[in-house]
Design an enzyme around this catalytic site. Structure first.
Site, PDB file in Angstrom:
ATOM      1  CE  LYS A  76      -1.089   5.593   7.676  1.00  0.00           C
ATOM      2  NZ  LYS A  76      -0.717   5.076   6.351  1.00  0.00           N
ATOM      3  CG  ASP A 121       5.426   3.767   1.693  1.00  0.00           C
ATOM      4  OD1 ASP A 121       5.473   4.448   2.743  1.00  0.00           O
ATOM      5  OD2 ASP A 121       4.393   3.636   1.013  1.00  0.00           O
ATOM      6  CG  PHE A 134      -1.856   1.205   1.194  1.00  0.00           C
ATOM      7  CD1 PHE A 134      -3.037   1.147   0.473  1.00  0.00           C
ATOM      8  CD2 PHE A 134      -1.539   2.383   1.863  1.00  0.00           C
ATOM      9  CE1 PHE A 134      -3.891   2.244   0.412  1.00  0.00           C
ATOM     10  CE2 PHE A 134      -2.381   3.480   1.808  1.00  0.00           C
ATOM     11  CZ  PHE A 134      -3.560   3.410   1.079  1.00  0.00           C
TER      12      PHE A 134
HETATM   13  C1  LIG Z   1      -0.983   5.326   4.965  1.00  0.00           C
HETATM   14  C2  LIG Z   1       0.077   4.949   4.017  1.00  0.00           C
HETATM   15  C3  LIG Z   1       0.282   5.697   2.853  1.00  0.00           C
HETATM   16  C4  LIG Z   1      -0.606   6.841   2.440  1.00  0.00           C
HETATM   17  O1  LIG Z   1      -0.545   7.892   3.337  1.00  0.00           O
HETATM   18  P1  LIG Z   1      -1.685   9.036   3.289  1.00  0.00           P
HETATM   19  O2  LIG Z   1      -1.202  10.045   4.268  1.00  0.00           O
HETATM   20  O3  LIG Z   1      -2.968   8.380   3.674  1.00  0.00           O
HETATM   21  O4  LIG Z   1      -1.725   9.541   1.905  1.00  0.00           O
HETATM   22  C5  LIG Z   1       1.345   5.336   2.044  1.00  0.00           C
HETATM   23  N1  LIG Z   1       2.150   4.310   2.360  1.00  0.00           N
HETATM   24  C6  LIG Z   1       1.976   3.575   3.468  1.00  0.00           C
HETATM   25  C7  LIG Z   1       2.915   2.459   3.763  1.00  0.00           C
HETATM   26  C8  LIG Z   1       0.919   3.854   4.332  1.00  0.00           C
HETATM   27  O5  LIG Z   1       0.725   3.107   5.416  1.00  0.00           O
END
Ligand SMILES: *Cc1c(COP(=O)(O)O)cnc(C)c1O
Length: 401
Positions: free
Chosen positions: A251, A222, A137
Site C-alpha cells: 500500500k 503483514d 485480511f
Molecule cells: C490491502 C491489504 C492486503 C492486500 O493488498 P493488495 O495490494 O490489495 O493485494 C494484504 N494485507 C493487508 C493487511 C492489507 O491491508
C-alpha cells in the site's frame, strides 16, 4: 446528465460488477484534495486505502517517476536495475536488522511469497500448518485468501491447499494452544485494518514473538496497510518492540504506484533460493524509484513526527466533539477507526462525501480515516467540523434515546 453518471454508465457496461459502481469518478488530485469529473472537490482522508502516502501529485514522486520512466522503465529480474537495490538497502536500514528483500507488485503477492517462504522453511521440519487471526485480511489471491479470517470473502473459493487454523485476534491463550512445533508460521497484522482498525491488546505481539521462538514457527507480520509511516513509526511492529521473521509491505510504499515487498529477517532472508519464486514486474525500476521518493520524503520532511502529532490532533478532536453517536476512536498515527454506537457508518460517510470529505465506512459501525501523511492540522479541523454535521445527519438528535 452529469459527467459522473455518464462515466458510471460506461463503467457499468464494460467493467465486471466486482466492485459495484462507485459513487464518485475522480479525475485529478493535488496534495490532499481530489477533484471529480464534474469539478467537485473533496478533502481526501482515505488516500485510496492508505496508499497515497504523499497525497496526490507530489513533486518528489512525479519527478522520480518521470525521471525513471525516461531512463529505463523495466528490466525484468534477469537483469539488475539500480533503484531496486537502493530501495532494498533503505528498507533493510529502516527495519534496523539484517534482512533481505523480495519485491512484488501488490500486498497479496507479498503475502503469497511470504507463505511460500514459510511452507518451504517448514517442510523439511514437518511443519504442516499456518496460524492466522479471525477477521484478519491478507489479500485476495488464493494463498493469501486462505489465511484471511473473514469467512464471507474466503469460503466461496475454498477449500485451499493450505492447512490454516484461525485464532481470535488478541487472545494469547488461544495462540499458545494453536502454535506447536508442527506449525510453519503465524501470520498477523500488527493492527487489523480491514476489520476496522483494531490494535492488539498490549503485549500481544510479544506473545506472538515468544510463541514463535518457543516452537520455531515463523512470525509473519503483514504490514501491508500499517507499514511505511502510517502509525507514526516506519513499521507498526516497532512500537511493540518485537522483530518479526518476515514483514510484508505494499500500500503506502509506492505512494500510488503498485509495489509490494517481503523482508526476510536473518535466516528467513535466504529461504527462497534461486528459482523458487518469481515475478516479471517485481522490482520494476519505476515503482522502486517511486518508493525511494516516498521514503526519502517521509525522512526529509519529518513526516513520522508529523503523523504522530496529527494523529493525536485527529483523535483528540473526535473525542472533543463529544458526539453521542461516537463510542470511541482506536488506532494510532494517521490510521484511525471512529467507532459509532449505531450501524450508520455508510450514511455518515455519504453525508461527508456530499460535504466534500472522503472517509471509508470500513465496517457498518466504523469509519476508517487514513489520510495522506502530509495532511495538515487545518485540514483535519475542517474534517472535524464536517464530521459533527455528518453524524448529526446520520443520527438526527430527534431519534436519539
Ligand atoms: C490491502 C491489504 C492486503 C492486500 O493488498 P493488495 O495490494 O490489495 O493485494 C494484504 N494485507 C493487508 C493487511 C492489507 O491491508
Amino acid at each position: 446528465m452529469t459527467e459522473t453518471s455518464q462515466w458510471q454508465n460506461r463503467y457499468d457496461a464494460v467493467m465486471m460488477p466486482n466492485y459495484g459502481t462507485p459513487d464518485v469518478v475522480l479525475s485529478s488530485g493535488d496534495g490532499c484534495i481530489v477533484t471529480d469529473v464534474d469539478g467537485k472537490t473533496y478533502l481526501d482522508l482515505f488516500a485510496g486505502i492508505a496508499v497515497s502516502s504523499l497525497g496526490h501529485n507530489h513533486p518528489a514522486l512525479v519527478e522520480a517517476v518521470n525521471r525513471q520512466v525516461a531512463t529505463i522503465a523495466h528490466t525484468s529480474n534477469l537483469f539488475v536495475n539500480e533503484p531496486e537495490v537502493v530501495l532494498a538497502e533503505k528498507l533493510v536500514d529502516l527495519l534496523g536488522a539484517p534482512a533481505r528483500v523480495l519485491f512484488t507488485n501488490s500486498g497479496t503477492e507479498a503475502n503469497e511469497a511470504a507463505l511460500k517462504l514459510a511452507i518451504l522453511h517448514g517442510k523439511s521440519a514437518g511443519r504442516g500448518y499456518v496460524v492466522a487471526a479471525e477477521d484478519g485480511f491478507h489479500g485476495r489471491t488464493l494463498g493469501a485468501l486462505s489465511v484471511t479470517g473473514k469467512a464471507s470473502i474466503r469460503e466461496p473459493f475454498g477449500p485451499f491447499g493450505i492447512d490454516v487454523r484461525f485464532v481470535p485476534y488478541g487472545d494469547a491463550d488461544a495462540l499458545k494452544n494453536a502454535v506447536t512445533t508442527e506449525c510453519a508460521a503465524v501470520i498477523m497484522e500488527p493492527t487489523q485494518g480491514e476489520a476496522g482498525v483494531i490494535p492488539p491488546p498490549p503485549g500481544y505481539l510479544q506473545v506472538v514473538r515468544d510463541v514463535c521462538d518457543a516452537t520455531g514457527a515463523l512470525f509473519i507480520a503483514d504490514e501491508v496497510q500499517s507499514g511505511i509511516g502510517r502509525t507514526g513509526t516506519w513499521f507498526a511492529h516497532q512500537q511493540h518492540r518485537v522483530l518479526p521473521d518476515v514483514v510484508t509491505l505494499a500500500k503506502g510504499l509506492g505512494g500510488g504506484l503498485p509495489i509490494g515487498a517481503v523482508l526476510g529477517v536473518g535466516d528467513a532472508g535466504t529461504v527462497l533460493t534461486k528459482g523458487m519464486h518469481g515475478s516479471t514486474f517485481g522490482g520494476n525500476a519505476v515503482t522502486t524509484a517511486a518508493a525511494i521518493a516516498v521514503l526519502d520524503t517521509i525522512e526529509t520532511d519529518g513526516l513520522l513526527q508529523h503523523v504522530v502529532m496529527a494523529g493525536h490532533h485527529l483523535a483528540s478532536g473526535v473525542r472533543a466533539l463529544r458526539h453521542p453517536l461516537v463510542a470511541h476512536t482506536r488506532g494510532s498515527g494517521l490510521w484511525r477507526g471512529i467507532v459509532l454506537v449505531e450501524d450508520v457508518a455508510a450514511e455518515a460517510a455519504g453525508a461527508l462525501r456530499e460535504a466534500g470529505f472522503i472517509v471509508n465506512p470500513v465496517r457498518p459501525s466504523v469509519l476508517r480515516v487514513s489520510p495522506p501523511l502530509i495532511v495538515t492540522l487545518d485540514q483535519l479541523d475542517l474534517f472535524l467540523d464536517a464530521l459533527r454535521d455528518a453524524l448529526d445527519a446520520a443520527y438526527p438528535p430527534g431519534e436519539r434515546p
